[in-house]
Design a protein around this motif. Structure first.
Motif, PDB file in Angstrom:
ATOM      1  N   GLN A   1      -3.798  -1.822  -2.882  1.00 16.87           N
ATOM      2  CA  GLN A   1      -4.043  -0.576  -3.608  1.00 16.87           C
ATOM      3  C   GLN A   1      -4.398  -0.849  -5.068  1.00 16.87           C
TER       4      GLN A   1
ATOM      5  N   ARG B   1      -7.803  -1.652  -5.331  1.00 14.18           N
ATOM      6  CA  ARG B   1      -8.617  -0.515  -4.892  1.00 14.18           C
ATOM      7  C   ARG B   1      -9.479  -0.845  -3.678  1.00 14.18           C
TER       8      ARG B   1
ATOM      9  N   ARG C   1      -8.574  -2.645   3.735  1.00  7.93           N
ATOM     10  CA  ARG C   1      -7.136  -2.902   3.910  1.00  7.93           C
ATOM     11  C   ARG C   1      -6.820  -3.234   5.363  1.00  7.93           C
TER      12      ARG C   1
END
Length: 265
Positions: free
Chosen positions: A162, A165, A171
């Motif tokens: 996170q 970003r 992810r």
């Protein structure tokens, strides 16, 4: 050297067990338990005495072994793909996993042979029923292991993704999937052996015209016990070889994971 010693030990143990089996069957002199030498001779005559152009496979081998491996491969591929996709989807959502966990555990606990009638009603006799039966039987270990692996991702890794970003797709591919791979492969290995079992069971049902299971049924019906034992031994050999190939693939894909386990902190 350690690998060579392990291989030599395995071969020695196997040779001793086969020798004991040979002697015991000759002493028992029972028509129901032929010696390994008779079984191997029958296997060669049935399946592996063909011409060089067909890699020594006979017409019976092409008509029985290859269709069985084809059904098993298609069923395993479909069930594994469904298990991985659904497992990742469930593992990424804690709420959905909590809601559906009881249902999944209930479905997993149902023995697949108990649902044969349901599959026959839905798909009828033939290839479609066999593939659906294999896929349903093997999807659960893959699904549950994949979901558990996706849920066990280190929170620090997710927080780091996170911070950088990363998108949801990034992810999933770079954080969640690598973390879930060890447990995913554990489920796939279990599903591989299970797919061989349910493949044979599906070929024992009416409507089957070829395959190893069909050959076993025919040998039993005609009281051809050497042929029946040849089919049983062939299944054991196929299971062993498929497991060894899977382990080679697993070691290559998870080389980074095994290396990380040996790192001394």
């Amino acid at each position: 050297m350690r690998g060579m010693r392990t291989t030599a030990f395995r071969i020695t143990v196997l040779a001793v067990l086969v020798l004991v089996w040979e002697v015991a069957t000759w002493l028992a002199d029972s028509a129901f338990f032929p010696p390994p030498s008779t079984i191997v001779t029958r296997m060669h005559a049935m399946w592996f005495s063909g011409p060089f152009t067909t890699l020594f496979l006979t017409d019976a081998a092409i008509g029985d072994i290859l269709p069985s491996l084809g059904r098993m491969g298609l069923g395993f591929a479909g069930g594994a793909l469904a298990g991985v996709v659904l497992g990742l989807a469930l593992g990424l959502s804690s709420q959905v996993y909590d809601y559906l966990d009881g249902v999944l555990q209930f479905l997993r606990a149902i023995p697949p042979p108990a649902l044969v009638t349901v599959f026959l009603v839905l798909f009828g006799f033939g290839l479609r029923m066999q593939l659906a039966f294999i896929m349903f039987s093997i999807v659960w270990p893959v699904l549950l292991n994949t979901a558990d692996g996706a849920r066990s991702v280190e929170p620090l890794h997710l927080q780091t993704s996170q911070v950088f970003r990363l998108s949801r797709a990034e992810r999933l591919l770079r954080v969640v999937l690598p973390s879930a791979l060890p447990k995913m492969f554990a489920g796939l290995r279990l599903a591989l052996s299970l797919s061989l079992i349910v493949m044979v069971f599906s070929e024992l049902l009416p409507g089957t015209t070829n395959g190893i299971g069909f050959q076993l049924t025919s040998a039993y019906a005609t009281f051809d016990l050497p042929a029946m034992w040849a089919g049983i031994v062939l299944l054991g050999v196929l299971g062993y070889l498929l497991n060894e190939v899977f382990l080679v693939v697993e070691r290559r894909v998870l080389a980074w994971h095994h290396a990380a386990q040996h790192v001394v902190i």
